[in-house]
Design an enzyme around this catalytic site. Sequence first.
Site, PDB file in Angstrom:
ATOM      1  N   VAL A   1      -3.218   2.007   9.965  1.00 51.08           N
ATOM      2  CA  VAL A   1      -4.474   2.659   9.617  1.00 51.08           C
ATOM      3  C   VAL A   1      -4.287   3.645   8.453  1.00 51.08           C
ATOM      4  O   VAL A   1      -5.221   3.954   7.713  1.00 51.08           O
ATOM      5  CB  VAL A   1      -5.017   3.384  10.885  1.00 51.08           C
ATOM      6  N   LYS A   2      -3.041   4.132   8.308  1.00 52.20           N
ATOM      7  CA  LYS A   2      -2.763   5.169   7.317  1.00 52.20           C
ATOM      8  C   LYS A   2      -2.767   4.656   5.887  1.00 52.20           C
ATOM      9  O   LYS A   2      -2.797   5.447   4.944  1.00 52.20           O
ATOM     10  CB  LYS A   2      -1.425   5.825   7.635  1.00 52.20           C
ATOM     11  N   ASP A   3      -2.719   3.316   5.710  1.00 47.25           N
ATOM     12  CA  ASP A   3      -2.820   2.763   4.346  1.00 47.25           C
ATOM     13  C   ASP A   3      -4.137   3.185   3.714  1.00 47.25           C
ATOM     14  O   ASP A   3      -4.241   3.406   2.512  1.00 47.25           O
ATOM     15  CB  ASP A   3      -2.784   1.231   4.386  1.00 47.25           C
TER      16      ASP A   3
END
Length: 552
Positions: free
Chosen positions: A113-115
């Site tokens: 999700v951090k992309d």
Amino acid sequence: MSKPVSMQEMVSSRTEAAADDAEIMAKVAAFDTPSVGIFNKDGLGMDPALKHYSRDDADGLHPKASLKPGILPSVLHNIGNTPLVRCSRLAEAEGIKCELLAKCEFFNSGGSVKDRIARRMVEEAERDGRLIPGVSTIIEPTSGNTGIGLALAAAVKGYRCIIVMPMKMSQEKVDVLRGLGAEIVRTPTEAAWNSPESHVTQALRLEKEIPHAVVLDQYSNPNNPLAHYDGTAEELIEQCDGKIDYLVAGAGTGGTISGIARKLKEKVPGIQVVGVDPYGSILAQPAELNETDITGYQIEGIGYDFLPKVLDRTSVDIWRKSKDIDAFNMSRKLIRLEGLLCGGSCGSAMSAAVEFCKTLPADKRVVVVLPDSTRNYMSKFLNDAWMEDNNFIESQFDPELQAEWWFNEPVSNMPQNFPITLNCSISCEGAAKIMAKEDFNQMPVIGDDGQIVGIASEANLMTKMIQKKLKGTDPISGAVYKDFKQVDTTETVGNISRMLDKEHFVLVVSKQRCYTSEGEASEKLTIYSIVTRADVWTFMNSRKSGESTPAE
Ligand SMILES: Cc1ncc(COP(=O)(O)O)c(C=O)c1O
């Protein structure tokens, strides 16, 4: 020419200096000022001057999946538009009537999700001139996934990237980061967020020391929650045709849950948001929920010992606490039943969701955010031996072995050997000589108070002295390792025999209550014995077949 100093060495040698650096420590302290929350309703994240991106703009940061070109300009364009998957098999297995959906963030380019936030923080910093490709260095304190997202963006766009990450985070994350060309600095897991050794302080220190370095700071950067407000939440509304009753997500920085929750609350009437926080963290509300004896947890990516500014707790309606054991077993279930190759914090969110869903009728729809991929944990929860070692699953023993007389004997019934220990102030040189004289290749190191400091091993000592990381005159306390097996005196010989399949020895400790003053007692661990494979073998053979007591 002098040898270049590695980033890790630079950080270790500066840790003490950092304690005195008022400017850095003031910046660190500002991490925990939620009253100036970035994503509160009137906080900076909601400033109308901030840029938002339309889903109908193919060149915007959050275009609809249908607007994606056939050939992508770079892998950064494969971030967002992740699938939403119905989990009917899990729902059936758990006796759940409502509809259970998983937002699968591990399909993003970097696997998490951090992309989303990494790309947005980088591109916004480029827009406002803080980052210049080929010139700037990106530095970030992270539990790993933001690091991977940033390292991915740095690789594609041409930045130097330094990731500062606690030791707890998996080797798989380290290897991926290295593969992407990032430099890595590890910090002690137990370091409090505002201590000189913490990943936050170390990142800020490096930012000050390295020219053109920028900490994008996911903890207070409004583009963290905005990536979810403009992206993830809009996707969910489109994918669900606006029908979502509950949204369940874990909280780390809080960017995911705050960003999604804010948009859903604006556009989906009646939506309830459930936040998941591990025991040992302090993010949940009310504060009593956080009361526990658990001081640490193995789940990576969620939970903190301070309140990040991007976390807007007013957007969370209900908090649930999660335990490692439930989380890891749920992640394994998600993989086995649904084929979703997800990470550990997915299990935290899903196990909380499953308990919650059991009370809901069939017409309700629950969306659970699955933040990262199994790829990060191949040597951890996916591995049976790791799960057994950490008591997350029962050890699978051969029944014949279990029937042996010695199997369930407590280790305290084995003959006690009185271990030889080293005091922590002995020099490295002295310790090496003692080990050679006593013919041990490793020995426990004890503090002045009798507590166990760690294990000194001959091999580790030699390597560090040869590499000149330690001088012979340095105290041995700087050369110990803490990653060893430790059990109490009630542990069974059977379980210890399994541990010794991988370990050279197991340290048996006993607890003492020690009064330091009248009315003030603390718990102290002292060494009871050290058990090796040879000791177990001797014990197993100490009773002849048919005898009821061990042979004298
Ligand atoms: C595996 C994992 N799960 C959940 C989260 C939580 O996301 P957020 O920081 O947006 O709260 C993170 C954040 O790093 C993570 O790495």
